[in-house]
Design a protein around this motif. Structure first.
Motif, PDB file in Angstrom:
ATOM      1  N   HIS A  27     -71.940   4.560  11.403  1.00 49.49           N
ATOM      2  CA  HIS A  27     -72.715   5.065  10.492  1.00 49.49           C
ATOM      3  C   HIS A  27     -72.897   4.221   9.399  1.00 49.49           C
ATOM      4  CE1 HIS A  27     -72.656   8.402  13.333  1.00 49.49           C
ATOM      5  NE2 HIS A  27     -70.884   8.694  13.005  1.00 49.49           N
ATOM      6  N   MET A  28     -73.822   4.770   8.404  1.00 49.95           N
ATOM      7  CA  MET A  28     -73.967   4.184   7.190  1.00 49.95           C
ATOM      8  C   MET A  28     -73.615   5.242   6.290  1.00 49.95           C
ATOM      9  SD  MET A  28     -77.564   2.856   5.262  1.00 49.95           S
ATOM     10  CE  MET A  28     -77.521   1.114   6.027  1.00 49.95           C
ATOM     11  N   LEU A  29     -72.902   4.853   5.031  1.00 46.81           N
ATOM     12  CA  LEU A  29     -72.700   5.623   3.769  1.00 46.81           C
ATOM     13  C   LEU A  29     -73.313   4.899   2.633  1.00 46.81           C
ATOM     14  CD1 LEU A  29     -71.032   7.651   1.936  1.00 46.81           C
ATOM     15  CD2 LEU A  29     -69.041   5.966   2.209  1.00 46.81           C
ATOM     16  N   ILE A  30     -73.922   5.796   2.090  1.00 52.03           N
ATOM     17  CA  ILE A  30     -74.604   5.038   0.615  1.00 52.03           C
ATOM     18  C   ILE A  30     -73.756   5.716  -0.489  1.00 52.03           C
ATOM     19  CG2 ILE A  30     -76.583   5.239  -1.025  1.00 52.03           C
ATOM     20  CD1 ILE A  30     -78.396   5.355   1.545  1.00 52.03           C
ATOM     21  N   ILE A  31     -73.328   4.817  -1.432  1.00 51.52           N
ATOM     22  CA  ILE A  31     -72.861   5.443  -2.527  1.00 51.52           C
ATOM     23  C   ILE A  31     -73.383   4.874  -3.672  1.00 51.52           C
ATOM     24  CG2 ILE A  31     -70.686   5.215  -3.886  1.00 51.52           C
ATOM     25  CD1 ILE A  31     -68.939   4.320  -1.437  1.00 51.52           C
ATOM     26  N   ARG A  32     -74.071   5.966  -4.021  1.00 42.46           N
ATOM     27  CA  ARG A  32     -75.067   5.461  -5.402  1.00 42.46           C
ATOM     28  C   ARG A  32     -74.345   5.182  -6.858  1.00 42.46           C
ATOM     29  NH1 ARG A  32     -78.692   3.681  -8.022  1.00 42.46           N
ATOM     30  NH2 ARG A  32     -80.362   4.694  -9.238  1.00 42.46           N
ATOM     31  N   VAL A  33     -74.507   4.095  -7.255  1.00 43.93           N
ATOM     32  CA  VAL A  33     -73.840   3.581  -8.599  1.00 43.93           C
ATOM     33  C   VAL A  33     -74.615   2.837  -9.311  1.00 43.93           C
ATOM     34  CG1 VAL A  33     -71.762   2.271  -9.584  1.00 43.93           C
ATOM     35  CG2 VAL A  33     -71.503   3.330  -7.245  1.00 43.93           C
TER      36      VAL A  33
ATOM     37  N   GLU B 275     -79.703  -0.798  11.251  1.00 41.09           N
ATOM     38  CA  GLU B 275     -79.591   0.318  12.115  1.00 41.09           C
ATOM     39  C   GLU B 275     -78.277   0.065  13.133  1.00 41.09           C
ATOM     40  OE1 GLU B 275     -79.826   3.568  13.984  1.00 41.09           O
ATOM     41  OE2 GLU B 275     -81.649   3.321  12.799  1.00 41.09           O
ATOM     42  N   GLY B 276     -77.358   1.091  13.080  1.00 38.20           N
ATOM     43  CA  GLY B 276     -75.999   1.039  13.888  1.00 38.20           C
ATOM     44  C   GLY B 276     -75.107   0.484  13.240  1.00 38.20           C
ATOM     45  N   LEU B 277     -75.155  -0.189  11.972  1.00 38.14           N
ATOM     46  CA  LEU B 277     -74.119  -0.990  11.538  1.00 38.14           C
ATOM     47  C   LEU B 277     -73.224  -0.056  10.824  1.00 38.14           C
ATOM     48  CD1 LEU B 277     -72.921  -3.920  11.183  1.00 38.14           C
ATOM     49  CD2 LEU B 277     -73.972  -4.021   9.033  1.00 38.14           C
ATOM     50  N   PRO B 278     -71.680   0.029  11.263  1.00 35.55           N
ATOM     51  CA  PRO B 278     -70.752   0.893  10.316  1.00 35.55           C
ATOM     52  C   PRO B 278     -70.846   0.261   9.067  1.00 35.55           C
ATOM     53  CG  PRO B 278     -69.850  -0.155  12.363  1.00 35.55           C
ATOM     54  CD  PRO B 278     -71.163  -0.635  12.316  1.00 35.55           C
ATOM     55  N   CYS B 279     -71.232   0.840   8.128  1.00 39.01           N
ATOM     56  CA  CYS B 279     -71.117   0.022   6.762  1.00 39.01           C
ATOM     57  C   CYS B 279     -71.209   1.160   5.591  1.00 39.01           C
ATOM     58  CB  CYS B 279     -72.340  -0.954   6.479  1.00 39.01           C
ATOM     59  SG  CYS B 279     -73.796  -0.037   6.592  1.00 39.01           S
ATOM     60  N   ILE B 280     -70.799   0.532   4.320  1.00 35.87           N
ATOM     61  CA  ILE B 280     -71.004   1.493   3.201  1.00 35.87           C
ATOM     62  C   ILE B 280     -71.996   0.425   2.340  1.00 35.87           C
ATOM     63  CG2 ILE B 280     -69.801   1.937   0.870  1.00 35.87           C
ATOM     64  CD1 ILE B 280     -67.267   2.087   2.503  1.00 35.87           C
ATOM     65  N   VAL B 281     -72.866   1.154   1.737  1.00 35.79           N
ATOM     66  CA  VAL B 281     -73.967   0.437   0.853  1.00 35.79           C
ATOM     67  C   VAL B 281     -73.755   1.110  -0.517  1.00 35.79           C
ATOM     68  CG1 VAL B 281     -76.461   0.066   0.638  1.00 35.79           C
ATOM     69  CG2 VAL B 281     -75.538  -0.008   2.885  1.00 35.79           C
TER      70      VAL B 281
ATOM     71  N   GLU C  23     -91.848   4.141   6.250  1.00 37.81           N
ATOM     72  CA  GLU C  23     -91.273   5.061   5.499  1.00 37.81           C
ATOM     73  C   GLU C  23     -90.307   6.239   6.444  1.00 37.81           C
ATOM     74  OE1 GLU C  23     -93.897   4.470   1.723  1.00 37.81           O
ATOM     75  OE2 GLU C  23     -93.044   6.598   2.275  1.00 37.81           O
ATOM     76  N   GLY C  24     -89.433   5.804   7.415  1.00 35.99           N
ATOM     77  CA  GLY C  24     -88.734   6.960   8.099  1.00 35.99           C
ATOM     78  C   GLY C  24     -89.438   7.656   9.155  1.00 35.99           C
ATOM     79  N   VAL C  25     -90.712   6.926   9.298  1.00 31.99           N
ATOM     80  CA  VAL C  25     -91.579   7.910  10.438  1.00 31.99           C
ATOM     81  C   VAL C  25     -91.172   7.343  11.796  1.00 31.99           C
ATOM     82  CG1 VAL C  25     -93.716   8.167  11.357  1.00 31.99           C
ATOM     83  CG2 VAL C  25     -93.521   8.449   8.816  1.00 31.99           C
ATOM     84  N   SER C  26     -90.267   6.197  11.756  1.00 32.23           N
ATOM     85  CA  SER C  26     -89.778   5.408  12.843  1.00 32.23           C
ATOM     86  C   SER C  26     -89.200   6.251  13.587  1.00 32.23           C
ATOM     87  CB  SER C  26     -89.025   4.219  12.270  1.00 32.23           C
ATOM     88  OG  SER C  26     -88.044   4.817  11.496  1.00 32.23           O
ATOM     89  N   THR C  27     -88.721   7.492  13.108  1.00 35.72           N
ATOM     90  CA  THR C  27     -87.920   8.384  13.941  1.00 35.72           C
ATOM     91  C   THR C  27     -88.694   9.040  14.676  1.00 35.72           C
ATOM     92  OG1 THR C  27     -88.118   9.949  11.854  1.00 35.72           O
ATOM     93  CG2 THR C  27     -86.032   8.383  12.111  1.00 35.72           C
ATOM     94  N   VAL C  28     -89.937   9.266  14.565  1.00 29.75           N
ATOM     95  CA  VAL C  28     -90.996  10.159  15.520  1.00 29.75           C
ATOM     96  C   VAL C  28     -90.952   9.399  16.860  1.00 29.75           C
ATOM     97  CG1 VAL C  28     -93.192  11.276  15.378  1.00 29.75           C
ATOM     98  CG2 VAL C  28     -92.046  10.812  13.284  1.00 29.75           C
ATOM     99  N   THR C  29     -90.808  10.214  17.948  1.00 31.98           N
ATOM    100  CA  THR C  29     -90.889   9.424  19.107  1.00 31.98           C
ATOM    101  C   THR C  29     -92.214   9.135  19.885  1.00 31.98           C
ATOM    102  OG1 THR C  29     -90.266  11.295  20.202  1.00 31.98           O
ATOM    103  CG2 THR C  29     -88.510   9.772  19.684  1.00 31.98           C
TER     104      THR C  29
ATOM    105  N   GLU D  86     -86.899   2.372  -0.914  1.00 34.17           N
ATOM    106  CA  GLU D  86     -86.407   1.636   0.210  1.00 34.17           C
ATOM    107  C   GLU D  86     -86.150   2.701   1.416  1.00 34.17           C
ATOM    108  OE1 GLU D  86     -84.448  -0.589  -3.316  1.00 34.17           O
ATOM    109  OE2 GLU D  86     -84.602   1.496  -2.776  1.00 34.17           O
ATOM    110  N   THR D  87     -86.507   2.466   2.527  1.00 34.94           N
ATOM    111  CA  THR D  87     -86.263   3.249   3.878  1.00 34.94           C
ATOM    112  C   THR D  87     -84.905   2.841   4.286  1.00 34.94           C
ATOM    113  OG1 THR D  87     -88.471   3.367   3.980  1.00 34.94           O
ATOM    114  CG2 THR D  87     -87.218   3.868   5.670  1.00 34.94           C
ATOM    115  N   PHE D  88     -84.042   3.798   4.654  1.00 36.40           N
ATOM    116  CA  PHE D  88     -82.929   3.386   5.309  1.00 36.40           C
ATOM    117  C   PHE D  88     -82.893   3.839   6.676  1.00 36.40           C
ATOM    118  CE2 PHE D  88     -82.047   3.919   0.870  1.00 36.40           C
ATOM    119  CZ  PHE D  88     -81.061   3.022   0.765  1.00 36.40           C
ATOM    120  N   PRO D  89     -81.889   3.290   7.547  1.00 36.58           N
ATOM    121  CA  PRO D  89     -82.007   3.589   9.116  1.00 36.58           C
ATOM    122  C   PRO D  89     -81.448   4.882   9.494  1.00 36.58           C
ATOM    123  CG  PRO D  89     -79.998   2.230   8.303  1.00 36.58           C
ATOM    124  CD  PRO D  89     -80.671   2.663   7.103  1.00 36.58           C
ATOM    125  N   ARG D  90     -81.809   4.976  10.749  1.00 33.18           N
ATOM    126  CA  ARG D  90     -81.541   6.440  11.033  1.00 33.18           C
ATOM    127  C   ARG D  90     -79.750   6.525  11.381  1.00 33.18           C
ATOM    128  NH1 ARG D  90     -83.859   6.392  16.481  1.00 33.18           N
ATOM    129  NH2 ARG D  90     -83.518   4.210  16.094  1.00 33.18           N
TER     130      ARG D  90
END
Length: 1814
Positions: free
Chosen positions: A847-853, A920-926, A1058-1064, A936-940
């Motif tokens: 998963h990705m975690l965003i920490i907003r600073v 997409e899929g990378l375990p990370c903290i942004v 913009e996130g519509v990539s999730t529509v199949t 900016e668009t973020f991955p699923r």
């Protein structure tokens, strides 16, 4: 209320008094409440600060804030500076009052890549006086050039520009604390801290930077203009400490208008005297963002009451101030008072649920604000003693805010307090009219008195805790200001105490030592990267080499446009068309043949890359013909420009392209247009920010505003700052995202949008782990720390705590379980999920975690700290930590890039992730930093969004919502549960959506290209080959899943907008396709090739019901979990009782201000359109806003909106980029369609039935020879393809035709007529949508006077056919009066001028042109200017009376012939009949007139042209001789003008002997065979030259709706007259989808219910006097429609029996395609087809006249059982006809065989009788 550290009120007594007073005042409605201040108790408050904390440096935040309120605001209004840094005015050695040691100063390192050379600024520009002494240096008003000394360059002076208010006067006094300066080297402006400035100019100091120490000299220009060193700056005088002044006492007058004039004149540029505040606009004059204290009493009622400073014009606030304060003075120097514009600003509340906004709105130069009343000594009476040590104890001057009542006397050190009227001024609500109050749902009595509002505010302030007062103070700062503040705290080392606090763990261990110990224990090994437990360790080399399983996720691969995006793109197009059609002449779409664009984005490297990716994947560059397929990838970069310093050059290149290509329509897309919308001219407001004013400079520059070929499209998720009273975008030019209203709409969507509202509503789902959360434990920890560190900005404290929380959670989960209890459960579960999920599979996804600073410095600190902890714990291969800094590209460790490449499959070697979606899929903290998130668009794989740092500094709607916008995305339908069954989408919205859809449909009527059967014809058609995306993503029903190659998608395209990539999958069959993609057979384009050739071959798009490969096993897409601070949570999570979240009632944006504090609330059902109108009414732009300069016209009050500017608004991540790229594509399609026309392309019919032409014609003859032509037989068969479903006309040849062949051909269903797209040429006829310079005068519907310029003339003549006088009306524009003859008085219209047969004028055509038109006022091709090559011609529109106003509006320069009202429901026969009758009457009048002038009657020109309103192009054809080859000769065609066709035909020798001349219909199937004979004697249609003299006795049947021309041609020919068709000319007819010969909608005369089944043609007749439903339609129309469908009933023997046709006498009527009609004229000497030996299967007698007699009928033979149909006007004439024609001798009639059309008797039904031959 001053400052929480400034001594405390004796709270119990005070609160009791306040409470009693408030209670009493609320009980009494009239009496002013009794004052509650009788004594003000002030005593020193001892705070437990460390000695360092109480040292007299007042650079701490709190003092800082109060100081900025008590400081003087700027008089130089170009500057917007507030004092935020309190520079000490003594040198270091004079710090004797304080025992604290000075902090050692370590200079902050210069930014990477910047210049550090002495004497140069960090931008590398020379600042040395020797280099600049001859330069002309521009400095803003109010600034001075001074010289600074650098310790490293003793021999040089550095030149700086400093605001003179921060410099001392000649006596060393009156310098404002703080600093404001500009760098004259690089031009950067607005340095607010000398520390920061000294770093920028590379002073490289070892001690604390001080302006007193380093700004040494004034610089002066000599008479020769040389800049040189001037006098020393006198800093020293102010050192002598003034002892406490003798005590004075004073009593200020409580009414604010005391008028005492100070004695001295002007000192240091401040003029003495009083400054009065202007009430009208409530704007403060000082530059900074000022705020006044506000609180909203929680009261019922649907209005919000928030105070704002609207100063009544009578309030003249007066100030007496004895000069600016110095830092540690005990009292004020008792010298002469200097009035000074005050900056005492009460602070707004931050109670999360109250209305919070900045209350002093934008600065306005003309209204200086006064705010500070300096107490003056007055005789002692009732007194309050000001303690002598007040200022030294508290460090600040308390501010006493006037409420009401009389102030006490002040005695003692009165210079240490400030009395201000600002609070009372906040409550001056403008006098509202009763109607305004009604609008707000109030009555006058409901409004609180000013006193009561103040009391309530005070009570609220009294109850504020210390933390809230800090939040209050912080919320006053703009985002830029608080980020500067944080950076200042970090630079100056103020955070060192806090940092040292966090050096130990919660258990008290030294953190660094602990981590080192763990690292040693682990040795060289690291935690396994994936597919393993946290306890499993491997070597670093092994970890780096581990390869995950490939997991191609094709859901993300193909770029698609989804239904909502298509709809919005169409709405945009519709709006552009509306601008073009508005008549404002601001956009002429007909002028352009190409579309080009540029996209401007905020300063974010990731956003640039993301936009580039979308452009590349969408294929839009190739589709618009801007780039070739191979180079489009590299060339995409020139279409995206970032708002940074380089934009100027790139933008100039773009504007050059705009100027050089006037036929290209350019679209400037300003994406995320709400970001940094500051004005260029607001000067040093920028605080040195590089992006300041850039957007304004670009999109509001004169070139952009004036370019007629440039559209500006501003795109924003938070458009509120663009929706003010000064907005430059018209509200009608806003396009809002559509909402899915019905469940049906939603059920069609695979995925649904999950946005702010859904997050808010999800709190009511009652699920165990809510999607919006507040970490209460964390908030408690924060509060404890804030009390301990009162001088630091809360974000700094929160950030340090958050870093500790994540660090300890990591340690707790890996090595030190004992720390578990010290991490908040929230943090622990996030980290647990983050680091354990990669271990569960072999793919290693996580998963990705965003920490907003928001602060870059804090973000870098967080990244370094977390990375250090991660690495020491051996987790560096488990998850990545990425700094998301807008200014730089993403940096990801190599082993993680390798892992991403493996998952993605075939990426090239050098691939690196450039957007967040690539992760997409990378375990990370942004760690996401920067002032604002920029879209900016973020991955699923984003699962957590940590916004715990977003607190009291984010109290505007935009700031708060754009933070949560990070998490918005599309989710699987299953996710939305609970009350979400109806996602709160109101019916209103649905209606609105349908309405806008209908608009879009109408708009498309010229775009929807019918299926072309051939593209060979139109080599230039330029239609686009769809590359998987182009203009459609879903096939219509007819195509289902069978995709032709033109619909295949390039295999390498991926991602979505913009996130519509999730529509199949595509959004359903019902989707209408764009423009020309109606069918797979498209004309292929010269510019764009199928891009499926790129990469590894084509792949089908995923369609409804067919999920893309690899997606079946995907888990449901879930919305990320958002963790908020308490303040944000209470604002966003409070959607209770149907109210909108409280965030919606915040000030919409920091750059705007409320117009009035009393205004209606936003309610929850408000659509985005309604919200826009609300903000446009209730907010105005502040002075530094780019729209501020767009003030209304003083005279009219009208605001100027730019006509070519649009705003696209939709929620964050909803798919706006894809939508506007699609808009560009369909805009281009439309422009091409405007240059193209769909013309009918059908081969001739019945070609086998014509009589053989015995008479030979020589080929190449230009005109027919009358001798040989008259010997040719007339071909009675109809060949025009529009009549393919019509009864055949009998010829002898027809009798021999095989009937089966015809049967098959005829039995087919009514088909769609074939069309093909052609490019319009310079000779085309046009509709109203065409505009160009040449025909501007011809069309000219701009001038309003035009309508009155035409006059109405009645014209009466008698018609023998109608048997009565006919009165027609001519509408004749002034410019066309020369074509008519008027009586001597000039009033009466006598005739229309006609030329002579002998006239030879090459610049005119002789024949008047008549065009009957109905229902096509916009779409009829009535502009013949180009078709006639601009020459003089007489063109008359023939219109029905009820349509005349519409035609007159659209064609004001055309002559109109208006038919009498009785013909309003008539068919085309009536129009043709009246044209011919009028023309004959006019011919006679002209002959009489010219005869008097000596002209012979036969010399007057007898021809008129009658042509349809759909004739578009004319061609000339010639046969190319290819006799040498055995192949058939080719046909060459050339487009020619209508003028040349008419002039050629008019030049025919002996033309007056021809009755009708015409040309053939164009078809792509024209062969040299069909051109063998240059002339034919046959039917002509649609475009004819009619000889009204010869045809005087042959009339059009004025009753007819159908086939009137076939009927007329047959009667003309039987009269022995010549009809000639020129075969070397052809006519193209446009397929016009509206108006014209349209059918009536047949409805019952009296409607019983709405839902009736459709009425069938066989119900159009009934038995006379029956109970049948009577219909509201003309009798003749019902009859003709009935006959077309009733051949089986009426003439059963004639069906497919062409040997035995139906005999029709004197008429041709269509009685169905399976029946042949033998036309016979009853007139003597008429020429008829030979009926020898023919047995007829039926007899049709239609309104027969006296020429038809019994003898005539007896000549014909009938089959046994043949049927008869006699049609008459009424029952009596029906009986008379039967008797007169002796029909009963041979025909048998029954009573039940009599019928009538199903009209009521008022509508005069027609009657008919059927019978059988005996």
């Amino acid at each position: 209320m001053g400052n929480s550290y400034a001594g405390q009120l004796k709270s119990a007594q005070f609160e009791e008094a306040l409470h009693n007073s408030i209670e009493a005042s609320l009980r009494c409605s009239s009496v002013v409440p009794r004052p509650i201040f009788s004594q003000l108790y002030l005593d020193p408050d001892q705070h437990p600060f460390s000695s360092a904390d109480v040292k007299p440096k007042v650079e701490d935040l709190d003092k800082d804030l109060v100081h900025r309120y008590t400081q003087n605001g700027s008089l130089d209004f170009s500057n917007n500076l507030t004092v935020n840094e309190m520079e000490d005015d003594e040198d270091d050695e004079e710090m004797s009052d304080s025992n604290s040691p000075p902090i050692p100063y370590s200079q902050k390192p210069a930014p990477e890549g910047s210049c550090t050379t002495d004497g140069f600024c960090q931008a590398g520009k020379d600042l040395r006086l020797v280099s600049l002494c001859m330069e002309q240096i521009d400095i803003p008003a109010g600034f001075l050039l001074v010289g600074a000394k650098s310790p490293n360059l003793p021999e040089h002076i550095l030149v700086c520009a400093v605001d003179k208010r921060f410099l001392p006067d000649d006596h060393g006094k009156n310098a404002l604390l703080g600093f404001s300066g500009n760098c004259i080297g690089c031009g950067e402006r607005g340095f607010r801290y000398f520390t920061e400035f000294s770093n920028h100019i590379n002073l490289k100091l070892t001690t604390q930077p001080k302006k007193q120490k380093h700004l040494k000299y004034y610089l002066v220009r000599s008479s020769q203009g040389v800049l040189s060193k001037g006098p020393l700056i006198c800093w020293k005088e102010c050192r002598s400490r003034q002892s406490s002044a003798t005590c004075h006492s004073m009593k200020p007058n409580s009414s604010v208008s005391s008028t005492v004039t100070p004695e001295n004149g002007t000192t240091n540029g401040y003029k003495s005297g009083f400054i009065q505040t202007d009430a009208a606009n409530g704007n403060s004059s000082h530059g900074g963002k000022s705020n006044a204290s506000s609180s909203t009493p929680a009261r019922p009622g649907n209005y919000s009451l928030s105070p704002r400073p609207s100063y009544a014009s009578g309030d003249q606030a007066t100030m007496f101030i004895s000069g600016p304060p110095k830092k540690r003075h005990r009292g004020w120097y008792p010298g002469s008072p200097v009035p000074q514009p005050g900056l005492v600003v009460p602070v707004p509340t931050v109670r999360p649920l109250s209305r919070t906004e900045s209350l002093l709105s934008a600065p306005v130069p003309q209204t200086p604000l006064t705010g500070i009343l300096q107490p003056r000594p007055i005789p002692a009476g009732e007194t309050v003693i000001v303690p002598e040590n007040l200022l030294s104890n508290s460090g600040v001057r308390p501010v006493i805010l006037i409420g009401y009542g009389t102030l006490p006397y002040f005695y003692g050190n009165v210079g240490d307090i400030v009395v201000s009227p600002l609070l009372v001024n906040c409550y001056k609500i403008p006098q509202l009219e009763n109607k305004d109050l009604e609008h707000l749902g109030l009555t006058g009595s409901q409004l609180l008195s000013v006193e009561n509002m103040i009391l309530l505010t005070i009570q609220y302030l009294v109850r504020l805790g210390q933390h809230q007062s800090r939040a209050l103070a912080e919320s006053v700062l703009t985002t830029s200001e608080f980020l500067k503040e944080i950076s200042y705290e970090l630079i100056t080392g103020k955070v060192s105490f806090l940092a040292s606090h966090f050096k130990t763990t919660s258990l008290g261990d030294d953190l660094d030592k602990l981590l080192d110990k763990m690292q040693q224990r682990r040795g060289e090994s690291v935690v396994t990267p994936f597919n393993g437990d946290l306890n499993e360790c491997v070597s670093a080399q092994e970890a780096a080499a581990m390869i995950p399983t490939q997991n191609l996720d094709l859901d993300n691969e193909t770029f698609q446009i989804y239904e909502p995006q298509l709809t919005v793109a169409r709405k945009l197009l519709s709006q552009v068309c509306a601008i073009a059609d508005s008549g404002s002449q601001s956009l002429d779409l007909g002028h352009f043949s190409k579309v080009d664009f540029i996209i401007i984005v905020p300063r974010s490297e990731v956003l640039v890359q993301q936009t580039l990716q979308r452009i590349r994947q969408s294929g839009v560059l190739v589709d618009l013909g801007l780039e070739e397929n191979g180079t489009a990838y590299q060339r995409a970069e020139k279409y995206v420009v970032r708002l940074d310093n380089e934009i100027q050059t790139k933008f100039e290149v773009f504007m050059r392209r705009v100027k050089q290509n006037p036929y290209t329509l350019f679209v400037l897309v300003h994406d995320n247009s709400h970001v940094e919308l500051t004005s260029v001219i607001s000067g040093s407001l920028s605080h040195g920010e590089p992006s300041h004013g850039l957007a304004d400079r670009v999109i509001n520059c004169r070139e952009v505003l004036e370019a007629f070929n440039l559209l500006v499209l501003q795109v924003s998720s938070f458009p509120y700052t663009l929706q003010t009273q000064q907005s430059r975008i018209s509200s009608s030019n806003e396009v809002h995202w559509i909402q899915l209203d019905s469940m049906e709409d939603m059920s069609r969507q695979e995925k649904l949008y999950f946005g702010l509202n859904e997050y808010s509503k999800s709190l009511q789902w009652g699920i165990t782990s809510p999607l919006l959360r507040c970490d209460e434990t964390f908030e408690k920890m924060v509060n404890t720390l804030l009390e301990r560190y009162p001088r630091l900005h809360s974000m700094v404290v929160r950030c340090y705590l958050l870093i500790q929380q994540y660090s300890e959670a990591l340690m707790a989960l890996t090595t030190m379980a004992s720390l578990r209890d010290h991490s908040t459960p929230e943090t622990l579960s996030i980290m647990d999920d983050l680091i354990s999920s990669p271990g569960k599979t072999r793919s290693g996804r996580g998963h990705m975690l965003i920490i907003r600073v928001p602060s870059v410095q804090l973000a870098m600190l967080a990244k370094e700290r977390l990375q250090e902890v991660r690495d020491k714990l051996g987790l560096q291969y488990r998850f990545e930590i990425i700094l998301g800094n807008p200014a730089s590209e993403l940096s990801v460790a190599t082993h993680f890039v390798t892992r991403l490449k493996t998952w993605r499959g075939n990426e090239p070697e050098e691939w690196t992730p450039r957007t967040y979606q690539d992760l997409e899929g990378l375990p990370c903290i942004v760690i996401l930093t920067g002032k604002d998130p920029l879209g900016e668009t973020f991955p699923r794989s984003l699962k957590y969004c940590d916004l715990r740092l977003i607190d009291s500094s984010y109290l505007t709607r935009t700031a708060l919502e754009q933070e949560v916008g990070l998490a918005c995305c599309y989710v699987s339908k299953e996710v939305i549960r609970g009350p979400a069954v109806a996602l709160d989408l109101s019916g209103k919205e649905q209606e609105r959506a349908t309405a806008s859809e209908n608009d879009a449909d109408e708009l498309l009527m010229d775009l929807e290209r019918p299926q072309s059967n051939s593209s060979a014809v139109t080599g230039t058609s330029g239609s686009i080959m769809e590359n998987g995306v182009s203009s459609s993503s879903t096939a219509d029903k007819s195509q289902k899943l069978s995709l032709t190659p033109s619909f295949q998608s390039p295999a390498n395209s991926m991602g979505l907008d913009e996130g519509v990539s999730t529509v199949t999958a595509g959004a359903g069959d019902t989707l209408k396709q764009e423009c020309d993609s109606l069918g797979p057979q498209m004309a292929s384009s010269t510019t764009s090739k199928p891009s499926s050739s790129s990469s590894s071959g084509p792949r089908d798009l995923p369609w409804p019901g067919q999920p893309p490969q690899g997606c079946r096993g995907l888990p449901a897409a879930l919305p990320p979990i958002v963790i908020l601070s308490k303040a944000a949570y209470s604002l966003l999570g409070s959607q209770r009782g149907g109210k909108p979240p409280a965030s919606s009632s915040l000030l919409p944006h920091a750059d705007v201000a409320w117009v009035s504090s009393l205004r209606p609330l936003l309610h929850k059902d408000m659509s985005s359109e309604e919200q826009s109108l609300y903000y446009r009414q209730w907010t105005s732009a502040r002075q530094h806003h780019a729209d501020f300069s767009n003030q209304p016209d003083p005279a009219s009050g009208a605001r100027t909106c730019h006509p070519r500017r649009l705003l696209l608004t939709g929620p964050p991540q909803v798919g706006k980029t894809g939508s506007y790229l699609q808009f560009l594509r369909i805009l281009f399609r439309m422009l091409i369609r405007l240059l193209e026309v769909d013309v009918y392309d059908e081969g001739e019919i019945n070609t086998g039935h014509n009589e053989s032409n015995e008479v030979s014609q020589s080929e190449g003859e230009p005109w027919p020879d009358i001798e040989s032509f008259s010997k040719m037989p007339f071909d009675v068969s109809v060949h025009d393809p529009k009549y393919s479903l019509m009864s055949l006309v009998y010829t002898e040849k027809l009798a021999a035709v095989k009937q089966e062949a015809i049967k098959d051909a005829k039995a087919e269903e009514p088909r769609k007529r074939g069309t093909v797209s052609m490019m319009l040429t310079k000779y085309a006829a046009y509709n109203t949508f065409h505009h160009c310079e040449q025909c501007h005068q011809y069309m000219d519907f701009t001038s309003a006077s035009q309508m009155s310029d035409s006059t109405l003339h009645a014209f009466t003549f008698s018609s023998s056919m109608l048997g009565e006088e006919v009165q027609l009306y001519f509408i004749i524009p002034k410019s066309k009066e020369s074509h008519f003859v008027f009586s001597k008085q000039g009033k009466h219209l006598e005739s229309m001028r006609l030329p002579l047969v002998s006239d030879k004028n090459l610049n005119a055509v002789k024949s008047p042109i008549f065009t009957p038109s109905s229902g096509r006022h916009e779409h009829g091709l009535l502009n013949l200017f180009h078709a006639m090559e601009g020459i003089s011609h007489l063109h008359l529109l023939v219109v029905k009376e009820y349509e005349m106003p519409l035609y007159r509006k659209y064609w004001p320069n055309h002559i109109m012939l208006v038919l009498p009202g009785m013909f309003n429901n008539a068919g085309v026969g009536a129009a043709r009949f009246l044209i011919k009758e009028l023309s004959y009457h006019n011919l006679e009048l002209e002959r009489n007139r010219l005869e008097e002038l000596g002209v012979k009657r036969q010399c007057v020109w007898p021809f008129i042209v009658v042509m349809d309103d759909s004739c578009v192009l004319w061609n000339v054809h010639s046969v190319q001789d290819q006799s040498s080859q055995p192949m058939e000769a080719g046909v060459s065609s050339k487009n020619v003008s209508l003028k040349s066709v008419l002039q050629h035909i008019e030049a025919t020798p002996k033309i007056i002997h021809y009755a009708i001349l015409g040309i053939q219909k164009w078809s792509s199937k024209l062969t040299s065979q069909s051109l063998k004979a240059p002339f034919s004697r046959c039917h002509v249609h649609d475009f004819i030259l009619l000889n009204i003299d010869l045809t005087q006795n042959v009339q059009y049947d004025f009753n007819r709706y159908f086939c009137e021309d076939v009927d007329f041609n047959l009667r003309t020919n039987s009269s022995g007259l010549l009809i000639c068709r020129f075969n070397n000319f052809s006519l193209m007819k446009k397929h016009v989808q509206v108006g014209g010969q349209r059918d009536f909608i047949i409805k019952p005369k009296i409607m019983v219910s709405e839902s009736l089944a459709p009425i069938l043609p066989l119900q159009y007749v009934c038995a006379p006097d029956s109970e049948h439903t009577l219909l509201a339609a003309p009798a003749q129309f019902l009859l003709e429609k009935f006959l077309q469908h009733a051949s089986y009933k009426l003439f059963p023997k004639a069906i497919r029996n062409f040997k035995s046709p139906v005999l029709a006498i004197d008429c041709y009527l269509n009685i169905g395609p399976e029946v042949a009609i033998c036309y016979v004229s009853s007139r003597p000497h008429s020429s008829n087809v030979s009926c020898e030996g023919v047995f007829f299967s039926g007899l049709l007698l239609y309104l027969c006249d006296s020429f038809v007699g019994a003898d005539l009928l007896k000549k014909f033979k009938f089959l046994k059982g043949a049927t008869l149909c006699v049609i008459c006007q009424d029952r009596s004439s029906l009986r008379q006809t039967i008797v007169r024609l002796e029909l009963e001798d041979e025909w048998q009639f029954r009573l039940r065989d009599e019928f009538q059309t199903a009209n009521s008797s008022d509508d005069k039904p027609l009657y008919f009788l059927t019978g059988r031959h005996v």
